[in-house]
Design a protein around this motif. Structure first.
Motif, PDB file in Angstrom:
ATOM      1  N   GLY A 133       0.804  -1.207   0.000  1.00  0.00           N
ATOM      2  CA  GLY A 133       0.000   0.000   0.000  1.00  0.00           C
ATOM      3  C   GLY A 133       0.841   1.262   0.000  1.00  0.00           C
ATOM      4  N   MET A 134       2.034   1.197  -0.615  1.00  0.00           N
ATOM      5  CA  MET A 134       2.973   2.317  -0.618  1.00  0.00           C
ATOM      6  C   MET A 134       3.338   2.690  -2.047  1.00  0.00           C
ATOM      7  N   GLY A 135       3.997   3.832  -2.201  1.00  0.00           N
ATOM      8  CA  GLY A 135       4.531   4.245  -3.488  1.00  0.00           C
ATOM      9  C   GLY A 135       5.965   3.783  -3.634  1.00  0.00           C
ATOM     10  N   LEU A 136       6.607   4.200  -4.729  1.00  0.00           N
ATOM     11  CA  LEU A 136       7.981   3.781  -5.013  1.00  0.00           C
ATOM     12  C   LEU A 136       8.798   4.975  -5.466  1.00  0.00           C
ATOM     13  N   ILE A 137      10.016   5.071  -4.936  1.00  0.00           N
ATOM     14  CA  ILE A 137      11.013   6.017  -5.423  1.00  0.00           C
ATOM     15  C   ILE A 137      12.130   5.203  -6.040  1.00  0.00           C
ATOM     16  N   CYS A 138      12.381   5.441  -7.327  1.00  0.00           N
ATOM     17  CA  CYS A 138      13.387   4.660  -8.047  1.00  0.00           C
ATOM     18  C   CYS A 138      14.150   5.581  -8.989  1.00  0.00           C
ATOM     19  N   PRO A 139      15.247   5.146  -9.575  1.00  0.00           N
ATOM     20  CA  PRO A 139      15.993   5.984 -10.522  1.00  0.00           C
ATOM     21  C   PRO A 139      15.147   6.360 -11.735  1.00  0.00           C
ATOM     22  N   PHE A 140      15.508   7.481 -12.350  1.00  0.00           N
ATOM     23  CA  PHE A 140      14.768   7.994 -13.499  1.00  0.00           C
ATOM     24  C   PHE A 140      14.694   6.963 -14.619  1.00  0.00           C
ATOM     25  N   ASP A 141      15.801   6.289 -14.898  1.00  0.00           N
ATOM     26  CA  ASP A 141      15.829   5.316 -15.996  1.00  0.00           C
ATOM     27  C   ASP A 141      14.987   4.086 -15.716  1.00  0.00           C
ATOM     28  N   ASN A 142      14.676   3.810 -14.444  1.00  0.00           N
ATOM     29  CA  ASN A 142      13.837   2.665 -14.090  1.00  0.00           C
ATOM     30  C   ASN A 142      12.354   3.023 -14.023  1.00  0.00           C
ATOM     31  N   GLY A 143      12.018   4.324 -14.136  1.00  0.00           N
ATOM     32  CA  GLY A 143      10.622   4.737 -14.013  1.00  0.00           C
ATOM     33  C   GLY A 143       9.688   4.089 -15.017  1.00  0.00           C
ATOM     34  N   PRO A 144      10.009   4.069 -16.331  1.00  0.00           N
ATOM     35  CA  PRO A 144       9.099   3.438 -17.300  1.00  0.00           C
ATOM     36  C   PRO A 144       8.855   1.960 -17.019  1.00  0.00           C
ATOM     37  N   GLU A 145       9.862   1.281 -16.490  1.00  0.00           N
ATOM     38  CA  GLU A 145       9.693  -0.135 -16.150  1.00  0.00           C
ATOM     39  C   GLU A 145       8.801  -0.302 -14.934  1.00  0.00           C
ATOM     40  N   ILE A 154       4.619   6.623  -8.257  1.00  0.00           N
ATOM     41  CA  ILE A 154       6.046   6.444  -8.523  1.00  0.00           C
ATOM     42  C   ILE A 154       6.714   7.798  -8.706  1.00  0.00           C
ATOM     43  N   LEU A 155       7.830   7.972  -8.028  1.00  0.00           N
ATOM     44  CA  LEU A 155       8.712   9.114  -8.236  1.00  0.00           C
ATOM     45  C   LEU A 155      10.017   8.589  -8.814  1.00  0.00           C
ATOM     46  N   ALA A 156      10.473   9.186  -9.898  1.00  0.00           N
ATOM     47  CA  ALA A 156      11.693   8.717 -10.552  1.00  0.00           C
ATOM     48  C   ALA A 156      12.628   9.897 -10.777  1.00  0.00           C
ATOM     49  N   PRO A 157      13.341  10.346  -9.731  1.00  0.00           N
ATOM     50  CA  PRO A 157      14.228  11.513  -9.863  1.00  0.00           C
ATOM     51  C   PRO A 157      15.541  11.141 -10.553  1.00  0.00           C
ATOM     52  N   ARG A 158      16.161  12.155 -11.172  1.00  0.00           N
ATOM     53  CA  ARG A 158      17.471  11.950 -11.782  1.00  0.00           C
ATOM     54  C   ARG A 158      18.591  12.086 -10.754  1.00  0.00           C
ATOM     55  N   SER A 159      18.337  12.820  -9.664  1.00  0.00           N
ATOM     56  CA  SER A 159      19.384  13.066  -8.668  1.00  0.00           C
ATOM     57  C   SER A 159      18.750  13.262  -7.302  1.00  0.00           C
ATOM     58  N   VAL A 172       8.119  19.875  -8.572  1.00  0.00           N
ATOM     59  CA  VAL A 172       7.269  18.679  -8.482  1.00  0.00           C
ATOM     60  C   VAL A 172       7.688  17.692  -9.562  1.00  0.00           C
ATOM     61  N   LEU A 173       8.011  16.487  -9.120  1.00  0.00           N
ATOM     62  CA  LEU A 173       8.399  15.433 -10.060  1.00  0.00           C
ATOM     63  C   LEU A 173       7.162  14.863 -10.745  1.00  0.00           C
ATOM     64  N   GLU A 174       7.216  14.775 -12.034  1.00  0.00           N
ATOM     65  CA  GLU A 174       6.119  14.178 -12.787  1.00  0.00           C
ATOM     66  C   GLU A 174       6.215  12.651 -12.719  1.00  0.00           C
ATOM     67  N   PRO A 175       5.077  11.947 -12.609  1.00  0.00           N
ATOM     68  CA  PRO A 175       5.134  10.481 -12.606  1.00  0.00           C
ATOM     69  C   PRO A 175       5.649   9.961 -13.940  1.00  0.00           C
ATOM     70  N   PRO A 176       6.432   8.916 -13.936  1.00  0.00           N
ATOM     71  CA  PRO A 176       6.983   8.395 -15.191  1.00  0.00           C
ATOM     72  C   PRO A 176       5.901   7.778 -16.076  1.00  0.00           C
TER      73      PRO A 176
END
Length: 525
Positions: A133-145, A154-159, A172-176
């Motif tokens: 029941g949680m969200g995910l923070i992952c690398p930007f390149d992993n966001g589409p997957e 999902i938050l997929a920041p570059r840095s 504000v980070l856009e969802p991937p």
């Protein structure tokens, strides 16, 4: 008070929940990472230190920093613990609010400039986060997957700077966006195969029921050519199969740009592959070729050239549809529901005991060469087919009128029949295909005609058919009946199944060196 960030540790294809805790204590100035991590986990302290320096931050001075990955008795592997440790450190330092990350699972590797590098396992991590029941923070390149997991924030920041700005409200980070469906490869067509009508018929039966298949014949007879055309007659994966297979490929880091495909995997390892390469293992216990072929085809060309140890390691997974990699302190399971297709020459020379180019050492050469494949493994192969050399007359003929498209329609129709029958009889999902039917489920779906049962009993008595051979012959006969849309398994279906099972003793007069089918099975149709 320690700061806690939720992350995951991968155990096989599953993601186990882990808490990354960071606390500042009195004592000698040091930065320690504990919790049964491997070398990559231990080195995370230097990557975190370097990433902080890269964005203009410094670690708390005069303090002992302890990072713990709980539960401490669960082995941890990989570099994806860098980001959760770094974010827990920021909470301790007061850079981020204490409750900012309570609703997120975090994973990512840090570079020394503060950017976040992609890691393996984003898709199973996203599925695990959804189950918590949680969200995910992952690398930007992993966001589409990760976005393939469905309704997960999902938050997929570059840095790490982009992540800090997001939680501070400066940006504000856009969802991937979910990755695209990969374009299917152009499948090889059966129209390109001239002659070889019996092997093509066997290939269709194998595709319809998910049966294991072995082609035996001299070099250049078309064994590999036939096997490579199997994916072209198989139906696309269902959504559940796609998710299962993609999780394994994600663990292996084989999903590029988040693109998934409905094509069934076709893995063809070289015969020099080790046991660990086939079944999984190594220092980090990565999935092997058999797991990467989950819900697809594992093709072993030059079967006897594989090491006996590697081949025998496939015996149990072919029965249980899973691989267990045992370690001293834990066990890892990978799913491995595969269709085994193999090809081999009849002997070391390649041509066998009869015909042009025949081996002068037959039958001993044939027995020695074929003896490299153990009997128990051969017993798990439902169809064992002789592939004779293609003649000049065959090559001069025009291309066949029927190709992969026509065969695939019959295969899909047979598989649909199996799925409907399994649903009607309330069988387990893994028991739907004929090749996986067992126990009472197999008895329910077979519906043997009395004459068919008599023929199978006689064949078993005369040829010493094992209990496994009996079961696999029933499965094969059921598939042949399904291709005819027959409700019952008739005598002719059992007879054809016995021909493909090759239940007789070794026969040196056979072109491939294998036994010919029992005469009584075909003469009483």
């Amino acid at each position: 008070m320690p700061a806690r960030i939720t992350t995951v540790a991968f155990e096989g294809a599953e993601a186990r929940r882990v808490e990354a805790e960071v606390v500042l204590t009195k004592g000698p100035v040091a930065f320690s990472v504990v919790g049964l991590g491997d070398k990559a986990v231990a080195e995370s302290r230097e990557r975190v230190r370097g990433a902080f320096a890269g964005v203009g931050l410094s670690l708390p001075g005069g303090k002992r920093i302890v990072a713990n990955l709980s539960p401490a008795d669960l082995p941890k592997e990989g570099t994806h613990f860098d980001l959760p440790i770094a974010l827990a450190m920021m909470i301790v330092m007061g850079i981020l609010p204490e409750d900012a990350l309570n609703e997120y699972v975090v994973l990512g590797e840090l570079k020394l400039d503060g950017s976040i590098a992609p890691v393996a396992g984003a898709l199973p991590a996203a599925i695990a986060a959804s189950s918590y029941g949680m969200g995910l923070i992952c690398p930007f390149d992993n966001g589409p997957e990760a976005a393939w997991a469905g309704d997960v924030k999902i938050l997929a920041p570059r840095s790490i700077i982009a992540l800090i700005n997001h939680f501070k409200g400066h940006f504000v980070l856009e969802p991937p966006v979910r990755g695209k469906r990969a374009e299917p490869h152009k499948a090889m067509d059966l129209k390109e195969v001239k002659g070889q009508e019996v092997p093509k018929r066997a290939l269709e039966i194998a595709a319809a029921g998910g049966h294991n298949l072995l082609f035996v014949g001299p070099p250049g007879s078309g064994k590999s050519m036939l096997a490579q055309r199997l994916p072209g007659i198989l139906p696309s994966m269902s959504n559940l199969e796609l998710l299962e297979t993609s999780q394994i490929w994600s663990m292996a880091g084989l999903i590029a740009r988040g693109e998934l495909t409905n094509e069934r995997p076709f893995r063809a390892p070289h015969h020099s592959a080790s046991m660990a390469a086939l079944t999984g293992g190594g220092v980090r216990a990565k999935p092997g070729e058999m797991s990467l072929a989950h819900n697809g085809v594992l093709f072993l060309d030059e079967l006897p050239e594989f090491s006996p140890q590697a081949l025998d390691s496939l015996r149990q997974p072919l029965e249980t549809n899973e691989i267990v990699v045992a370690r001293a302190n834990h066990h890892i399971k990978y799913p491995a529901r595969v269709q085994l297709v193999a090809a081999m020459n009849p002997c070391k020379c390649g041509h066998g005991g009869v015909g042009r180019g025949s081996c002068g050492k037959a039958p001993r050469c044939l027995k020695d060469y074929q003896g490299r494949v153990s009997g128990p493994l051969m017993d798990r192969i439902d169809l064992q087919i002789d592939v004779p050399a293609v003649t000049a007359m065959d090559m001069a003929l025009p291309a066949p009128a029927e190709g992969s498209d026509e065969v695939r329609l019959r295969v899909e129709s047979a598989r649909q029949l199996q799925a409907e029958r399994a649903h009607r009889l309330d069988l387990a999902p893994g028991n739907a295909l004929n090749a996986t039917a067992h126990g009472s489920g197999l008895e329910q779906i077979c519906n043997l005609d009395p004459t068919a049962k008599t023929l199978l009993t006689q064949a078993a008595q005369q040829t010493g058919l094992s209990a496994r051979g009996w079961t696999r012959t029933l499965r094969l006969a059921r598939t042949i009946a399904d291709l005819e849309q027959s409700g019952s398994v008739l005598r002719r279906h059992v007879a054809e199944a016995l021909v493909y099972r090759r239940t007789g003793p070794f026969n040196e007069d056979s072109p491939a060196g294998f036994a010919q089918a029992p005469v009584h099975a075909s003469s009483r149709l």
